[in-house]
Scaffold this motif. Sequence first.
Motif, PDB file in Angstrom:
ATOM      1  N   VAL A   1      94.469  35.675  -5.481  1.00 59.13           N
ATOM      2  CA  VAL A   1      95.472  34.637  -5.244  1.00 59.13           C
ATOM      3  C   VAL A   1      96.772  35.205  -4.678  1.00 59.13           C
ATOM      4  N   LEU A   2      96.869  36.511  -4.623  1.00 60.82           N
ATOM      5  CA  LEU A   2      98.093  37.156  -4.146  1.00 60.82           C
ATOM      6  C   LEU A   2      98.261  36.900  -2.652  1.00 60.82           C
ATOM      7  N   HIS A   3      99.388  36.332  -2.258  1.00 59.65           N
ATOM      8  CA  HIS A   3      99.647  36.043  -0.849  1.00 59.65           C
ATOM      9  C   HIS A   3      99.682  37.335  -0.046  1.00 59.65           C
ATOM     10  N   GLY A   4      99.055  37.318   1.113  1.00 57.53           N
ATOM     11  CA  GLY A   4      99.103  38.473   1.996  1.00 57.53           C
ATOM     12  C   GLY A   4      97.912  39.404   1.907  1.00 57.53           C
ATOM     13  N   LEU A   5      96.978  39.146   0.964  1.00 57.82           N
ATOM     14  CA  LEU A   5      95.813  40.030   0.846  1.00 57.82           C
ATOM     15  C   LEU A   5      95.017  40.117   2.152  1.00 57.82           C
ATOM     16  N   PRO A   6      94.706  38.994   2.817  1.00 57.56           N
ATOM     17  CA  PRO A   6      93.971  39.094   4.087  1.00 57.56           C
ATOM     18  C   PRO A   6      94.763  39.874   5.145  1.00 57.56           C
ATOM     19  N   TYR A   7      96.067  39.658   5.198  1.00 53.97           N
ATOM     20  CA  TYR A   7      96.899  40.362   6.173  1.00 53.97           C
ATOM     21  C   TYR A   7      96.864  41.866   5.938  1.00 53.97           C
ATOM     22  N   MET A   8      96.815  42.277   4.661  1.00 53.94           N
ATOM     23  CA  MET A   8      96.762  43.695   4.316  1.00 53.94           C
ATOM     24  C   MET A   8      95.347  44.250   4.327  1.00 53.94           C
ATOM     25  N   ASP A   9      94.365  43.397   4.669  1.00 52.62           N
ATOM     26  CA  ASP A   9      92.954  43.804   4.704  1.00 52.62           C
ATOM     27  C   ASP A   9      92.487  44.361   3.368  1.00 52.62           C
ATOM     28  N   LEU A  10      92.898  43.728   2.269  1.00 54.05           N
ATOM     29  CA  LEU A  10      92.507  44.173   0.933  1.00 54.05           C
ATOM     30  C   LEU A  10      91.410  43.261   0.388  1.00 54.05           C
ATOM     31  N   ALA A  11      90.304  43.870   0.008  1.00 53.57           N
ATOM     32  CA  ALA A  11      89.168  43.123  -0.519  1.00 53.57           C
ATOM     33  C   ALA A  11      89.422  42.718  -1.967  1.00 53.57           C
ATOM     34  N   SER A  12      88.912  41.553  -2.343  1.00 53.74           N
ATOM     35  CA  SER A  12      89.111  41.067  -3.700  1.00 53.74           C
ATOM     36  C   SER A  12      88.058  40.010  -4.003  1.00 53.74           C
ATOM     37  N   LEU A  13      88.148  39.433  -5.192  1.00 53.64           N
ATOM     38  CA  LEU A  13      87.328  38.279  -5.569  1.00 53.64           C
ATOM     39  C   LEU A  13      88.274  37.178  -6.007  1.00 53.64           C
ATOM     40  N   ARG A  14      88.118  36.009  -5.387  1.00 55.33           N
ATOM     41  CA  ARG A  14      89.026  34.889  -5.660  1.00 55.33           C
ATOM     42  C   ARG A  14      88.569  34.129  -6.903  1.00 55.33           C
ATOM     43  N   LEU A  15      89.405  34.145  -7.935  1.00 55.77           N
ATOM     44  CA  LEU A  15      89.111  33.396  -9.154  1.00 55.77           C
ATOM     45  C   LEU A  15      89.325  31.903  -8.911  1.00 55.77           C
ATOM     46  N   PRO A  16      88.493  31.035  -9.482  1.00 56.79           N
ATOM     47  CA  PRO A  16      88.621  29.590  -9.282  1.00 56.79           C
ATOM     48  C   PRO A  16      89.699  28.991 -10.197  1.00 56.79           C
ATOM     49  N   VAL A  17      90.925  29.409  -9.973  1.00 55.83           N
ATOM     50  CA  VAL A  17      92.025  29.017 -10.857  1.00 55.83           C
ATOM     51  C   VAL A  17      92.215  27.499 -10.879  1.00 55.83           C
ATOM     52  N   GLU A  18      92.157  26.898  -9.695  1.00 55.25           N
ATOM     53  CA  GLU A  18      92.401  25.454  -9.613  1.00 55.25           C
ATOM     54  C   GLU A  18      91.353  24.664 -10.390  1.00 55.25           C
ATOM     55  N   VAL A  19      90.102  25.078 -10.297  1.00 56.56           N
ATOM     56  CA  VAL A  19      89.015  24.392 -11.001  1.00 56.56           C
ATOM     57  C   VAL A  19      89.202  24.500 -12.511  1.00 56.56           C
ATOM     58  N   VAL A  20      89.512  25.705 -12.973  1.00 59.21           N
ATOM     59  CA  VAL A  20      89.695  25.935 -14.405  1.00 59.21           C
ATOM     60  C   VAL A  20      90.889  25.139 -14.940  1.00 59.21           C
ATOM     61  N   ALA A  21      91.969  25.095 -14.170  1.00 62.25           N
ATOM     62  CA  ALA A  21      93.153  24.354 -14.601  1.00 62.25           C
ATOM     63  C   ALA A  21      92.861  22.866 -14.735  1.00 62.25           C
ATOM     64  N   ARG A  22      92.232  22.307 -13.720  1.00 61.70           N
ATOM     65  CA  ARG A  22      91.966  20.866 -13.754  1.00 61.70           C
ATOM     66  C   ARG A  22      90.997  20.523 -14.882  1.00 61.70           C
ATOM     67  N   ARG A  23      89.953  21.330 -15.025  1.00 59.19           N
ATOM     68  CA  ARG A  23      88.965  21.049 -16.053  1.00 59.19           C
ATOM     69  C   ARG A  23      89.565  21.166 -17.453  1.00 59.19           C
ATOM     70  N   SER A  24      90.466  22.120 -17.653  1.00 57.27           N
ATOM     71  CA  SER A  24      91.082  22.289 -18.974  1.00 57.27           C
ATOM     72  C   SER A  24      91.903  21.064 -19.357  1.00 57.27           C
ATOM     73  N   ILE A  25      92.562  20.443 -18.385  1.00 53.11           N
ATOM     74  CA  ILE A  25      93.324  19.221 -18.661  1.00 53.11           C
ATOM     75  C   ILE A  25      92.375  18.062 -18.957  1.00 53.11           C
ATOM     76  N   ASP A  26      91.275  17.963 -18.209  1.00 55.15           N
ATOM     77  CA  ASP A  26      90.281  16.917 -18.489  1.00 55.15           C
ATOM     78  C   ASP A  26      89.783  17.016 -19.929  1.00 55.15           C
ATOM     79  N   VAL A  27      89.475  18.247 -20.350  1.00 54.54           N
ATOM     80  CA  VAL A  27      88.896  18.448 -21.680  1.00 54.54           C
ATOM     81  C   VAL A  27      89.916  18.151 -22.772  1.00 54.54           C
ATOM     82  N   ILE A  28      91.119  18.727 -22.667  1.00 56.82           N
ATOM     83  CA  ILE A  28      92.110  18.534 -23.731  1.00 56.82           C
ATOM     84  C   ILE A  28      92.516  17.068 -23.816  1.00 56.82           C
ATOM     85  N   SER A  29      92.561  16.382 -22.680  1.00 56.38           N
ATOM     86  CA  SER A  29      92.910  14.961 -22.677  1.00 56.38           C
ATOM     87  C   SER A  29      91.870  14.150 -23.448  1.00 56.38           C
ATOM     88  N   GLN A  30      90.598  14.426 -23.196  1.00 51.94           N
ATOM     89  CA  GLN A  30      89.547  13.686 -23.898  1.00 51.94           C
ATOM     90  C   GLN A  30      89.517  14.032 -25.383  1.00 51.94           C
TER      91      GLN A  30
END
Length: 329
Positions: A272-301
């Motif tokens: 998620v760090l801005h600039g990783l593609p520009y710096m040609d740094l390999a990584s694995l993108r965590l699904p932060v947005e999915v986890v955040a939204r799902r956690s709100i769905d669950v706690i709300s219910q």
Amino acid sequence: MADVAREAGVSRATVSRVLSGSVDVAPERRDRVLAAIQELGYVPSSGAQQLAAGRTRSIGLLIRDSRNPTYGLLHAEVQRWAEEAGLEIITAMPTHHRGAPQEMAALRRLLGMRVGGLLVATGVVRTSDIKQFTSVLPVVSVGRPENDPEVYGVSYDEVDNATQLARAVYEHGHRRVAVMSTSTENSLAENLRGDTSAAVLRELGCEVTKIDTRRFAPLSEITATMIDLVRAGKVSAVMFSNDLWMLDFVTHARRIGIRVPRDVSVIGCDGVLHGLPYMDLASLRLPVEVVARRSIDVISQLMETPGSMEIVHETYGGELQLADSLGHV
């Protein structure tokens, strides 16, 4: 509210109806109430409103230091989806280097604010410590490994993430690999990520040098250890448990003449760090947005209808983002 009513020349009931958005108030009276609120600087007590309604729409969020881009994004996404669900987030963000005791104190402060649910999004405090709160209110473990049958989990699939990373390194021809594994006192997720990566590489026949970091070790200390391994020719690739560690290593390595990926390949995790593609740094993108939204769905219910959901552990895998920093041997 009594002061506002007196200033506007109306009853407290009228003030209450204006604050609740009721249409059953004459426009002229509404204007007087709003003018009085502005003049007096009146702010309604959300706690009192929730008590009066017999329910709370507040959620306590315990999260790590948001200077880490992953936690910063998670914080923003949780806030976004909470607002969509009509929930209020009260955040506790303990000092990043103080550890579990301070995080537990922060959790107790959140309980003292009469929140209706807890989101625990930190890799330090143990599940055995947060279980004590599950009998009082709904608790969801967010973005961290969870396997306790009494705590609902919405997290990243660290086993799958680590396997993807290890196989990418192997498929690029690397057989001598250094793997950073963070202490469990620092991060349960990064510890699992590092240990799994090392195990997968060994199963594939690689020679693995595992670097177990002590609690909250300074970046410079880890970087120096990795630099020594590269200079000694003991590794051709280095795997980091997060992108900040990788970025510090690459910055220092280039400063002293070690070339990435010619002299050593690197890959991180978070993505998620801005600039990783520009710096040609390999990584694995965590699904932060999915986890955040799902956690709100669950706690709300769980807050709306306690006991309506089976306690499960949802996990979501990330996506490789390959770049030139992971070179072929």
